[in-house]
Scaffold this motif. Sequence first.
Motif, short mmCIF file in Angstrom:
data_model
loop_
_atom_site.label_atom_id
_atom_site.label_comp_id
_atom_site.label_asym_id
_atom_site.label_seq_id
_atom_site.Cartn_x
_atom_site.Cartn_y
_atom_site.Cartn_z
N ARG A 1 87.85 51.06 42.26
CA ARG A 1 87.31 50.12 41.73
C ARG A 1 86.23 49.51 42.23
O ARG A 1 85.65 48.33 41.74
CB ARG A 1 88.59 48.93 42.11
N GLY A 2 85.36 50.27 43.10
CA GLY A 2 83.96 49.84 43.15
C GLY A 2 83.64 48.60 44.46
O GLY A 2 82.60 48.15 44.63
N ILE A 3 85.16 48.74 45.00
CA ILE A 3 84.97 47.65 46.19
C ILE A 3 84.38 48.32 47.39
O ILE A 3 84.95 49.45 47.71
CB ILE A 3 86.18 47.05 46.44
N LYS A 4 83.55 47.80 48.02
CA LYS A 4 82.95 48.60 49.40
C LYS A 4 84.13 48.45 50.36
O LYS A 4 84.83 47.47 50.64
CB LYS A 4 81.95 47.74 49.97
N THR A 5 84.40 49.38 51.01
CA THR A 5 85.42 49.72 51.82
C THR A 5 85.12 50.34 53.27
O THR A 5 85.71 50.25 54.33
CB THR A 5 86.45 50.77 51.42
N ALA A 6 83.72 50.93 53.40
CA ALA A 6 83.21 51.49 54.72
C ALA A 6 81.73 51.68 54.38
O ALA A 6 81.18 51.24 53.37
CB ALA A 6 83.78 52.76 54.81
N VAL A 7 81.16 51.95 55.60
CA VAL A 7 79.71 51.92 55.56
C VAL A 7 79.45 53.03 56.64
O VAL A 7 79.94 53.25 57.62
CB VAL A 7 79.07 50.58 56.01
N MET A 8 78.29 53.92 56.24
CA MET A 8 77.83 54.92 56.82
C MET A 8 76.30 54.44 57.30
O MET A 8 75.55 54.09 56.66
CB MET A 8 77.64 56.12 55.90
#
Length: 65
Positions: free
Chosen positions: A11-18
């Motif tokens: 859905r384009g929701i940010k779930t993690a970060v690298m």
Amino acid sequence: MRGVNYLTNERGIKTAVMIDLKTYGDEVEDFLDALEAKSRKNEVKEDASLVFERILNKKKANGGL
């Protein structure tokens, strides 16, 4: 931001970060240290001298000193 990439779900929701650790390794370490400290905020605290005394007594009892 250079060196930071967000992972998103379907859905384009940010779930993690690298995060590039070569670029931001020190900052990431500081951030994780702060999280660790916060997680221990409510732990029972002991006086360092009592902890050292307990360790030394245990070593003496086991023939270590």
